[in-house]
Design a protein around this motif. Structure first.
Motif, short mmCIF file in Angstrom:
data_model
loop_
_atom_site.label_atom_id
_atom_site.label_comp_id
_atom_site.label_asym_id
_atom_site.label_seq_id
_atom_site.Cartn_x
_atom_site.Cartn_y
_atom_site.Cartn_z
N MET A 7 0.84 -1.20 0.00
CA MET A 7 0.00 0.00 0.00
C MET A 7 0.87 1.25 0.00
N SER A 8 0.52 2.26 -0.79
CA SER A 8 1.32 3.45 -0.92
C SER A 8 1.32 4.27 0.36
N HIS A 9 2.45 4.90 0.62
CA HIS A 9 2.55 5.82 1.75
C HIS A 9 1.70 7.04 1.42
N PRO A 10 0.86 7.51 2.37
CA PRO A 10 -0.05 8.63 2.06
C PRO A 10 0.67 9.90 1.64
N ALA A 11 1.91 10.08 2.11
CA ALA A 11 2.65 11.30 1.76
C ALA A 11 3.06 11.32 0.29
N PHE A 12 3.02 10.14 -0.36
CA PHE A 12 3.52 10.05 -1.73
C PHE A 12 2.42 9.80 -2.75
N LEU A 13 1.18 9.92 -2.34
CA LEU A 13 0.08 9.59 -3.25
C LEU A 13 0.10 10.44 -4.51
N GLY A 14 0.56 11.67 -4.40
CA GLY A 14 0.58 12.56 -5.55
C GLY A 14 1.56 12.13 -6.63
N LEU A 15 2.48 11.20 -6.30
CA LEU A 15 3.49 10.76 -7.26
C LEU A 15 3.03 9.57 -8.10
N GLU A 16 1.90 9.00 -7.71
CA GLU A 16 1.44 7.78 -8.38
C GLU A 16 1.16 7.98 -9.86
N LEU A 17 0.68 9.16 -10.23
CA LEU A 17 0.23 9.40 -11.60
C LEU A 17 1.30 9.98 -12.50
N LEU A 18 2.49 10.24 -11.96
CA LEU A 18 3.55 10.83 -12.76
C LEU A 18 4.08 9.83 -13.78
N GLU A 19 4.40 10.33 -14.97
CA GLU A 19 5.00 9.48 -15.99
C GLU A 19 6.50 9.31 -15.77
N THR A 20 7.13 10.26 -15.08
CA THR A 20 8.54 10.12 -14.77
C THR A 20 8.71 9.18 -13.58
N ALA A 21 9.83 8.48 -13.54
CA ALA A 21 10.10 7.52 -12.47
C ALA A 21 10.62 8.25 -11.24
N VAL A 22 10.00 7.98 -10.10
CA VAL A 22 10.37 8.65 -8.85
C VAL A 22 10.68 7.61 -7.78
N MET A 23 11.80 7.83 -7.09
CA MET A 23 12.21 6.97 -5.98
C MET A 23 12.51 7.87 -4.79
N VAL A 24 12.03 7.47 -3.61
CA VAL A 24 12.23 8.27 -2.40
C VAL A 24 13.08 7.47 -1.42
N LEU A 25 14.12 8.14 -0.90
CA LEU A 25 15.04 7.52 0.05
C LEU A 25 14.96 8.23 1.39
N ASP A 26 15.25 7.49 2.47
CA ASP A 26 15.37 8.13 3.78
C ASP A 26 16.82 8.54 4.00
N THR A 27 17.13 9.03 5.18
CA THR A 27 18.48 9.52 5.45
C THR A 27 19.54 8.42 5.41
N ALA A 28 19.14 7.19 5.58
CA ALA A 28 20.07 6.06 5.50
C ALA A 28 20.19 5.53 4.07
N ARG A 29 19.56 6.24 3.14
CA ARG A 29 19.54 5.86 1.73
C ARG A 29 18.89 4.49 1.50
N THR A 30 17.86 4.29 2.27
CA THR A 30 17.00 3.12 2.09
C THR A 30 15.78 3.54 1.30
N VAL A 31 15.33 2.70 0.39
CA VAL A 31 14.18 3.04 -0.45
C VAL A 31 12.90 2.99 0.40
N ARG A 32 12.19 4.10 0.42
CA ARG A 32 10.92 4.17 1.15
C ARG A 32 9.72 4.18 0.23
N TYR A 33 9.96 4.48 -1.05
CA TYR A 33 8.84 4.53 -1.99
C TYR A 33 9.39 4.57 -3.41
N LEU A 34 8.69 3.94 -4.33
CA LEU A 34 8.91 4.17 -5.75
C LEU A 34 7.57 4.08 -6.46
N ASN A 35 7.36 4.99 -7.40
CA ASN A 35 6.06 5.05 -8.05
C ASN A 35 5.97 4.00 -9.16
N PRO A 36 4.78 3.78 -9.73
CA PRO A 36 4.62 2.75 -10.78
C PRO A 36 5.56 2.94 -11.96
#
Length: 354
Positions: A1-30
């Motif tokens: 399930m998507s993180h609510p803070a990143f819902l706006g990124l779901e519809l983007l055509e560009t690829a988006v990846m979100v990392l935390d301070t430890a450079r761990t992946v916290r989200y990537l869009n479709p």
């Protein structure tokens, strides 16, 4: 399930990846899942370094963004995906303070690179064709004179043993005349008609197996749903034959060649959009194309084979271009793949005489 803070990124055509301070992946869009072949359920929670084979340039950009406290953009980065595939991307690193995340936005640049390369090659080929025409006309007249003089000299020589020398002159003049004729061959428009690409490939296959009856395997991987193609059958046979013959010669007649056809949808060829296209892949398991000629392999008189004329691939490129198609290749030792892409409908031939 998507993180609510990143819902706006779901519809983007560009690829988006979100990392935390430890450079761990916290989200990537479709779009990122599709581009990198990374399912979110397997990727979220993993370190960035585990997602790509060689992420050195991404890590360097992350360091620079953190140090400068500013966005960093890199252009035309080769990124290894799943160990077997390399894609070219541009990406931007942005720091988000609250909450503390780093956003990576990727845009694939392979298509732009391919279009730029096609335009560069087309411009170079046009210049080559003009040069070849000028040279051919300058050479043909004196060449005919040389041959004629050698024939007259042969009649005047009293010693038959000397006729061998005049024969060398006439034979070499004929060879050069044949070379010029082959260089000038593509300067006509295709003679168009409906044809089945698999009939073309079967003709090529039979010719090749007759030339190399021992040690060479030519495997078919056809999509039989491919509709008929509108084109010049003889030109397409010659284009494909030149490529497979080069492959067979590089393998010294012992190896495997695969002929693979597929339907392509919504293809862009020579800056024109076509709803339906054909991709033909010619794959061999030979030694690969030498690095030093890869940028010029479609130019005339460029060959890696001793004694080769370097005309075969030049003619293949010209014939495919006249069909409004493109030809590209990828090569490494053990696998070389030439990809021919052709429109299936709604096109007119390009004039190669320009």
């Amino acid at each position: 399930m998507s993180h609510p803070a990143f819902l706006g990124l779901e519809l983007l055509e560009t690829a988006v990846m979100v990392l935390d301070t430890a450079r761990t992946v916290r989200y990537l869009n479709p779009a990122a899942e599709t581009l990198f072949e990374l399912p979110a359920r397997e990727t979220v929670g993993r370190p960035l370094s585990a997602c790509f084979s060689e992420p050195a340039e991404i890590l360097a950009a992350l360091d620079a963004a953190e140090k400068q406290n500013a966005s960093v953009t890199e252009h035309d980065v080769a990124l290894a995906v799943r160990l077997t595939n390399t894609i070219h991307v541009a990406f931007t690193v942005r720091e988000v303070e609250s909450p503390a995340y780093t956003v990576l936005e990727f845009r694939q640049t392979d298509q732009q690179r391919r279009i730029a390369n096609e335009e560069r090659l087309a411009a170079q080929q046009q210049a080559n064709r003009q040069l070849i025409r000028n040279l051919a006309h300058e050479i043909k007249n004196p060449l005919g004179g040389i041959r004629g003089a050698a024939q007259l000299l042969r009649k005047e020589l009293p010693d038959p043993a000397l006729h061998e020398y005049t024969k060398v002159i006439t034979d070499e003049a004929d060879r050069l005349q044949g070379l010029l004729d082959r260089l000038l061959t593509p300067h006509r428009l295709p003679q168009l008609g409906e044809l089945n690409i698999h009939e073309v490939l079967e003709r090529v296959r039979s010719v090749l197996l007759a030339e190399y009856p021992n040690g060479l395997a030519v495997r078919r991987d056809y999509d039989t749903s491919v509709p008929d193609l509108y084109g010049d059958k003889e030109q397409l046979i010659q284009a494909v034959l030149n490529i497979v013959r080069n492959a067979a010669q590089a393998m010294h007649g012992a190896g495997q060649i695969v002929l693979k056809t597929r339907i392509a949808r919504q293809v862009t060829l020579n800056r024109r959009r076509f709803p339906l296209g054909l991709t033909l892949e010619i794959i061999d398991n030979g030694p690969g194309i030498p690095e030093h000629i890869r940028e010029t392999i479609f130019y005339p008189l460029v060959s890696a084979r001793p004694g080769g004329t370097g005309i075969g691939l030049h003619l293949a490129h010209t014939f495919i271009q006249q069909h409004n198609g493109t030809i590209d290749f990828e090569s490494q030792p053990g696998r070389t793949c030439f990809t021919l892409t052709l429109p299936l409908n709604g096109w007119t031939p390009l004039d190669a005489s320009k």
